[in-house]
Design a protein around this motif. Structure first.
Motif, PDB file in Angstrom:
ATOM      1  N   VAL A 686       0.795  -1.273  -0.183  1.00 36.21           N
ATOM      2  CA  VAL A 686      -0.198   0.622   0.507  1.00 36.21           C
ATOM      3  C   VAL A 686       1.155   0.672  -0.089  1.00 36.21           C
ATOM      4  CG1 VAL A 686      -1.687   1.110   1.188  1.00 36.21           C
ATOM      5  CG2 VAL A 686      -1.505  -1.115   1.075  1.00 36.21           C
ATOM      6  N   THR A 687       0.856   1.877  -1.073  1.00 37.71           N
ATOM      7  CA  THR A 687       2.007   2.996  -1.142  1.00 37.71           C
ATOM      8  C   THR A 687       0.963   4.520  -1.216  1.00 37.71           C
ATOM      9  OG1 THR A 687       3.029   1.706  -2.562  1.00 37.71           O
ATOM     10  CG2 THR A 687       3.552   4.381  -2.998  1.00 37.71           C
ATOM     11  N   SER A 688       1.311   5.415  -0.775  1.00 35.38           N
ATOM     12  CA  SER A 688       1.141   6.820  -0.295  1.00 35.38           C
ATOM     13  C   SER A 688       2.163   8.120  -1.200  1.00 35.38           C
ATOM     14  CB  SER A 688       0.110   7.598   0.691  1.00 35.38           C
ATOM     15  OG  SER A 688       1.219   7.150   1.474  1.00 35.38           O
ATOM     16  N   ARG A 689       1.356   9.181  -0.688  1.00 33.43           N
ATOM     17  CA  ARG A 689       2.129  10.292  -1.705  1.00 33.43           C
ATOM     18  C   ARG A 689       4.180  10.024  -0.222  1.00 33.43           C
ATOM     19  NH1 ARG A 689       4.899  15.029   0.002  1.00 33.43           N
ATOM     20  NH2 ARG A 689       3.797  14.556   2.366  1.00 33.43           N
ATOM     21  N   VAL A 690       3.747   9.724   0.731  1.00 33.67           N
ATOM     22  CA  VAL A 690       4.816   9.204   1.904  1.00 33.67           C
ATOM     23  C   VAL A 690       5.305   8.751   1.960  1.00 33.67           C
ATOM     24  CG1 VAL A 690       3.396  11.298   2.692  1.00 33.67           C
ATOM     25  CG2 VAL A 690       3.620   8.366   4.079  1.00 33.67           C
ATOM     26  N   GLY A 691       4.986   7.029   1.246  1.00 33.79           N
ATOM     27  CA  GLY A 691       6.356   6.014   1.754  1.00 33.79           C
ATOM     28  C   GLY A 691       4.750   4.954   1.365  1.00 33.79           C
ATOM     29  N   ASP A 692       5.691   3.228   2.110  1.00 34.44           N
ATOM     30  CA  ASP A 692       4.302   2.611   1.417  1.00 34.44           C
ATOM     31  C   ASP A 692       4.434   1.348   2.914  1.00 34.44           C
ATOM     32  OD1 ASP A 692       7.710   1.623   0.758  1.00 34.44           O
ATOM     33  OD2 ASP A 692       7.157   0.741  -1.041  1.00 34.44           O
ATOM     34  N   ILE A 693       4.017   0.300   2.582  1.00 31.98           N
ATOM     35  CA  ILE A 693       4.035  -0.981   3.426  1.00 31.98           C
ATOM     36  C   ILE A 693       3.407  -1.841   2.604  1.00 31.98           C
ATOM     37  CG2 ILE A 693       4.004   1.230   6.208  1.00 31.98           C
ATOM     38  CD1 ILE A 693       0.786  -0.232   5.886  1.00 31.98           C
ATOM     39  N   VAL A 694       3.890  -3.090   3.716  1.00 34.38           N
ATOM     40  CA  VAL A 694       3.408  -3.947   3.370  1.00 34.38           C
ATOM     41  C   VAL A 694       2.568  -4.914   4.167  1.00 34.38           C
ATOM     42  CG1 VAL A 694       3.982  -6.711   2.008  1.00 34.38           C
ATOM     43  CG2 VAL A 694       5.152  -4.624   1.469  1.00 34.38           C
ATOM     44  N   ILE A 695       1.615  -5.425   3.610  1.00 33.16           N
ATOM     45  CA  ILE A 695       0.821  -6.238   4.865  1.00 33.16           C
ATOM     46  C   ILE A 695       0.074  -6.976   4.013  1.00 33.16           C
ATOM     47  CG2 ILE A 695      -1.004  -3.804   4.231  1.00 33.16           C
ATOM     48  CD1 ILE A 695      -1.963  -3.929   7.191  1.00 33.16           C
ATOM     49  N   PRO A 696      -0.534  -8.266   5.169  1.00 37.87           N
ATOM     50  CA  PRO A 696      -1.302  -9.144   4.591  1.00 37.87           C
ATOM     51  C   PRO A 696      -2.451  -9.209   4.480  1.00 37.87           C
ATOM     52  CG  PRO A 696      -0.545  -9.653   7.056  1.00 37.87           C
ATOM     53  CD  PRO A 696      -0.167  -8.556   6.104  1.00 37.87           C
ATOM     54  N   VAL A 697      -3.613  -9.673   3.215  1.00 37.92           N
ATOM     55  CA  VAL A 697      -4.540  -9.411   3.287  1.00 37.92           C
ATOM     56  C   VAL A 697      -6.055 -10.308   4.071  1.00 37.92           C
ATOM     57  CG1 VAL A 697      -6.654  -9.474   1.439  1.00 37.92           C
ATOM     58  CG2 VAL A 697      -4.048  -8.488   1.141  1.00 37.92           C
ATOM     59  N   GLU A 698      -6.853  -9.418   4.485  1.00 40.38           N
ATOM     60  CA  GLU A 698      -8.208 -10.106   4.987  1.00 40.38           C
ATOM     61  C   GLU A 698      -9.135  -9.470   4.425  1.00 40.38           C
ATOM     62  OE1 GLU A 698     -11.158  -9.526   9.184  1.00 40.38           O
ATOM     63  OE2 GLU A 698      -8.929  -9.135   8.628  1.00 40.38           O
ATOM     64  N   LEU A 699      -9.698 -10.900   3.455  1.00 42.00           N
ATOM     65  CA  LEU A 699     -10.620 -10.974   2.240  1.00 42.00           C
ATOM     66  C   LEU A 699     -12.461 -10.079   3.263  1.00 42.00           C
ATOM     67  CD1 LEU A 699     -10.712 -12.829  -0.081  1.00 42.00           C
ATOM     68  CD2 LEU A 699      -9.360 -10.965  -0.130  1.00 42.00           C
ATOM     69  N   CYS A 700     -13.216  -9.458   2.988  1.00 37.72           N
ATOM     70  CA  CYS A 700     -13.629  -8.826   3.500  1.00 37.72           C
ATOM     71  C   CYS A 700     -15.134  -7.980   2.943  1.00 37.72           C
ATOM     72  CB  CYS A 700     -13.274  -7.675   4.524  1.00 37.72           C
ATOM     73  SG  CYS A 700     -14.346  -7.053   5.691  1.00 37.72           S
ATOM     74  N   GLU A 701     -16.469  -9.052   3.686  1.00 35.00           N
ATOM     75  CA  GLU A 701     -17.443  -8.158   2.245  1.00 35.00           C
ATOM     76  C   GLU A 701     -18.671  -6.999   3.307  1.00 35.00           C
ATOM     77  OE1 GLU A 701     -19.809 -11.485   1.507  1.00 35.00           O
ATOM     78  OE2 GLU A 701     -18.920 -12.512   0.279  1.00 35.00           O
ATOM     79  N   ASP A 702     -17.688  -6.875   4.107  1.00 41.74           N
ATOM     80  CA  ASP A 702     -17.856  -6.203   5.045  1.00 41.74           C
ATOM     81  C   ASP A 702     -17.699  -4.424   4.681  1.00 41.74           C
ATOM     82  OD1 ASP A 702     -20.061  -7.478   6.096  1.00 41.74           O
ATOM     83  OD2 ASP A 702     -18.276  -8.386   7.650  1.00 41.74           O
ATOM     84  N   ILE A 703     -17.022  -4.755   3.579  1.00 40.03           N
ATOM     85  CA  ILE A 703     -15.992  -3.270   3.346  1.00 40.03           C
ATOM     86  C   ILE A 703     -16.238  -2.531   2.016  1.00 40.03           C
ATOM     87  CG2 ILE A 703     -14.117  -3.797   2.525  1.00 40.03           C
ATOM     88  CD1 ILE A 703     -12.766  -1.888   3.897  1.00 40.03           C
ATOM     89  N   MET A 704     -16.444  -1.595   2.095  1.00 38.56           N
ATOM     90  CA  MET A 704     -17.430  -1.562   0.864  1.00 38.56           C
ATOM     91  C   MET A 704     -16.177  -1.150  -0.623  1.00 38.56           C
ATOM     92  SD  MET A 704     -18.354   2.992   0.786  1.00 38.56           S
ATOM     93  CE  MET A 704     -19.720   3.363  -0.707  1.00 38.56           C
ATOM     94  N   PRO A 705     -16.313  -1.561  -1.542  1.00 40.78           N
ATOM     95  CA  PRO A 705     -15.571  -1.597  -3.079  1.00 40.78           C
ATOM     96  C   PRO A 705     -14.878  -0.168  -3.274  1.00 40.78           C
ATOM     97  CG  PRO A 705     -17.319  -3.015  -3.611  1.00 40.78           C
ATOM     98  CD  PRO A 705     -17.851  -1.840  -2.413  1.00 40.78           C
ATOM     99  N   GLY A 706     -13.718  -0.717  -3.394  1.00 46.53           N
ATOM    100  CA  GLY A 706     -12.722   1.093  -3.383  1.00 46.53           C
ATOM    101  C   GLY A 706     -12.295   1.650  -2.336  1.00 46.53           C
ATOM    102  N   VAL A 707     -12.136   0.687  -1.412  1.00 48.59           N
ATOM    103  CA  VAL A 707     -12.078   0.863  -0.258  1.00 48.59           C
ATOM    104  C   VAL A 707     -11.358  -0.038   0.660  1.00 48.59           C
ATOM    105  CG1 VAL A 707     -12.656   1.990   2.539  1.00 48.59           C
ATOM    106  CG2 VAL A 707     -13.932   2.948   0.478  1.00 48.59           C
TER     107      VAL A 707
END
Length: 779
Positions: A686-707
């Motif tokens: 996950v990358t933003s203007r200030v840097g990035d991080i690496v993080i494991p995925v949790e699939l979740c239907e409770d989160i809005m697409p695109g978020v």
């Protein structure tokens, strides 16, 4: 096993009562906590507790907790005496200010400061003793927009309207998750139990959130796009005005700016905001009418509303909805607590103490102060940018801003370059590892406790005092003793000032520190009586002395106003610390009652519905309203999340609270995961203007697409800390990719939600080279 000790759990805002028993360790020498349970007799929480209460035991018994001062020498830490520590801290602060000016020293107060009675009372004089504009706190990564709205609309930063959840019929909740937070700016023992009773009595609770949170799963839920709150709220108001369902109720004739507000939201038709909110116009119209028709309704917004690019204007619009539907200062709506220690009444006669905004601005970026503090989003740049006024030294109290404020990596760099830093903290954590001296205070069970601030935002008027349970180790210091010592050393510069401080010490000792000051406040408050005893004489002597010392004058003015306070008619019961000690489960002082007419602090005594600071901001939001369109592949919006067993970063060294399934994951909607070709457990970058991080995925239907959603407070992989449990479950810090430039430009509050980021596989599969076919001839 000991008799139960009854106290308030002070790890979050809920103020739940607990019953604690103690015993001795296996050696039969050291007292330990043997059990912590909910206190069934507590009138506020009625036996409810959450998993976090075990943190009281963990914090007390943690072998990683510091007890004595440490000095950093090279890359090593050496234990030193308190006298040496105070001497070196005084010298370090004076050296920085002598060489670079008063503003070169800064102060940062973390979230636990307001959970500690002694620290709450004694931090302000130390800040004043620095004579520096560079003061910061967790306020500007939390509730600042709500406090600003209270100041602008009701005339006092602590006139915070609290949802009367025990009596409401319809609650509209935005960006809040009480099932995980236990309630915020809404202190309510057993918050979910109280909220569920709304529907049990036939009412409704609707949660608007980009994620179907633990709270949303219990009630009605509507997805809303991150940072879309301002558009929803403005359109909601537009419907109320356009369809003529506005009713001020008991506030009729006591509100100014109604027509101005109507004109300001006229351009926000529900159809116009569909793309920006993800909510249909029909749903907005229907819900607005249902809310207006409810006999008792309340709109409530929290972290998701505050910590986003339109946090300031959104907090204002939440209040505005409650006002124009007649639900402010009305049972079941948004009301005002009348606590035993009435901080609003205590400070209302002084404009300076009611709060301030934009009296000055930060040196580098020009962001506004609020209540004498600058936004924490500018703290690192004020350290890194050379020039007059550059921060060269820092005091932190109970804070870990490297993990809790935006762009933590930049702040790490800045802290590493300071000339001098001192931390008042009992952990060697990601922030305090940069200090030159660490001054560790006692733990939460080793001193008395009273919720001075959270009783001000409680859903019911209650009071409870918790005496110390455990005897502090020999030669340790409480927070207030550390703060008072430093204040005296920085203030007593002349023989006269030293003589005054000697007398102050005698009086504070006679008062027994915070407990005696609390007793004065209770006896002089609305449920006490006019103090005419020896305590009153002692306090008068103390105030006279404090008024001679510039750093203490603000505190002295506060107590002088309290001395003159007259108890509210019919409420005086002679409340005191002694009475609270005789009632260890706490006292129920009654429900919230209408009282805005007597307590409002605006010049004309009316609610200011359309403060001028918000109108240009609302128009700017309209001009910058997202118009939809398909996002580019891999571009998403980042939001945070909380967990019931977590509290920022300061409970991550408790094994019972962090064991089990890894909570530091990135939640991704399955549809987005399919587009990214990522599976559960694989890692995303996950990358933003200030840097990035690496993080494991949790699939979740409770989160809005695109978020996507990442929890806050992890990132314990930094070297040089002493957090053995947290380091074993380090995770990554969301604030390594939050952007200090991404904030609410009105208030300066950091925008920790709705951050645009790029998402990609951390370890994409290697591309397989295509092998060219070779024609083979048969022989």
């Amino acid at each position: 096993m000991s008799q139960p000790h009854f106290r308030t759990c002070n790890l979050c805002e809920a103020m739940c009562g607990v019953a604690i028993t103690t015993g001795l360790d296996l050696d039969g020498e050291t007292p330990i906590v043997t059990s912590i349970k909910g206190d069934d007799a507590d009138p506020f929480s009625r036996g409810h507790v959450c998993a976090k209460t075990i943190g009281l035991k963990s914090l007390h018994e943690d072998p990683d907790r510091l007890r004595y001062p440490l000095k950093r020498v090279g890359g090593e830490w050496q234990e030193i005496s308190w006298d040496q520590a105070f001497d070196e801290v005084e010298q370090g602060i004076r050296r920085v200010q002598r060489e670079h000016g008063h503003h070169a020293m800064a102060f940062y107060a973390g979230n636990p400061t307001v959970h500690n009675l002694g620290a709450t009372l004694f931090a302000a004089p130390l800040m004043s003793a620095l004579h520096s504009r560079n003061k910061f706190s967790a306020t500007s990564v939390d509730q600042l927009p709500h406090m600003l709205a209270a100041l602008q609309m009701f005339g006092h930063q602590l006139m915070l309207p609290i949802p009367d959840i025990d009596n409401t019929d319809f609650m509209l909740m935005l960006g809040a998750n009480p099932a995980a937070s236990n309630g915020s700016l809404m202190s309510a023992g057993d918050p979910m139990g109280r909220l569920k009773k709304i529907t049990e009595r036939g009412g409704r609770l609707i949660v608007l959130d980009p994620r179907r949170t633990e709270t949303a799963k219990c009630f009605e839920h509507q997805f809303i796009k991150p940072a879309g709150d301002v558009y929803f709220l403005a359109a909601f108001l537009n419907v109320l005005f356009t369809d003529n369902v506005v009713s001020l109720g008991e506030l009729k004739g006591r509100v100014t700016g109604l027509e101005v507000l109507k004109a300001a939201v006229a351009a926000f038709e529900p159809e116009d905001v569909e793309a920006a909110t993800g909510i249909s116009a029909d749903w907005i119209r229907r819900t607005a009418h249902e809310f207006a028709a409810a006999e008792r309704a309340v709109c409530y917004g929290r972290m998701g509303v505050c910590t986003q690019p339109w946090g300031g204007v959104s907090a204002w619009l939440v209040n505005a909805i409650n006002v124009v539907t007649g639900n402010v200062d009305a049972p079941g709506g948004a009301m005002f607590t009348h606590p035993a220690v009435d901080l609003v009444g205590l400070t209302s006669s002084s404009p300076a103490l009611r709060g301030s905004f934009n009296r000055y601005r930060s040196r580098v970026r020009g962001l506004p102060e609020f209540n004498g503090e600058l936004p924490v989003a500018v703290m690192a740049e004020e350290m890194l940018t050379p020039g007059q006024g550059q921060i060269r030294g820092l005091i932190t109290h109970a804070g870990n801003p490297v993990l809790s404020t935006p762009n933590g990596r930049q702040l790490e760099e800045a802290l590493g370059g300071l000339d001098f830093m001192v931390s008042i903290d009992f952990y060697l954590n990601e922030t305090t590892r940069h200090a030159h001296i660490i001054l560790p205070p006692t733990g939460p069970l080793e001193h008395g406790h009273y919720d001075l601030l959270f009783n001000t935002i409680a859903v019911r008027n209650v009071a409870k005092y918790s005496p110390a349970l455990m005897e502090p180790a020999e030669n340790t210091r409480h927070d207030w003793q550390i703060l008072l010592e430093l204040t005296e050393r920085l203030s007593a510069n002349t023989p006269m000032e030293k003589a005054v401080w000697k007398r102050v010490r005698q009086v504070v000792d006679r008062l027994n520190g915070p407990e005696g000051i609390l007793d004065l406040m209770l006896q002089s408050g609305p449920y006490g009586h006019r103090a005419g005893n020896a305590l009153h004489g002692v306090s008068s002597t103390l105030l006279t002395l404090l008024e001679k010392l510039p750093p203490a004058r603000k505190l002295a003015r506060q107590f002088r106003q309290l001395q003159l306070a007259t108890p509210a008619s019919g409420k005086a019961i002679g409340l005191s610390v002694a009475m609270l000690k005789a009632n260890p489960h706490g006292l129920d002082l009654g429900p919230m009652e209408p009282g805005l007419r007597q307590r409002i602090c605006t010049p004309d005594g009316k609610v200011l519905l359309a403060p001028h600071i918000y109108l240009p901001e609302l128009e700017r939001a309209r001009q910058e309203m997202p118009q939809g369109g398909k996002a580019k592949k891999g571009e998403m919006l980042l939001i945070g999340r909380r967990h019931i067993r977590s509290n920022n970063s300061w409970l991550h060294n408790s094994l019972p609270l962090v064991k089990g399934k890894n909570r530091c994951t990135v939640m991704v909607n399955p549809a987005d995961a399919a587009a990214l070709k990522v599976q559960e457990g694989e890692e995303l970058r996950v990358t933003s203007r200030v840097g990035d991080i690496v993080i494991p995925v949790e699939l979740c239907e409770d989160i809005m697409p695109g978020v996507i959603s990442i929890p806050h407070g992890f990132g314990h992989h930094r070297e040089g800390t002493q957090l053995s449990i947290a380091e074993g479950r380090a995770g990554v810090s969301m604030n390594d990719i939050t952007d200090e430039q991404w904030l609410d430009s009105l208030s300066g509050t950091a925008a920790l939600n709705g951050i645009p980021v790029k998402v990609s596989l951390a370890n994409p599969p290697a591309k397989v080279k295509r092998v060219r076919k070779v024609k083979v001839e048969r022989v």
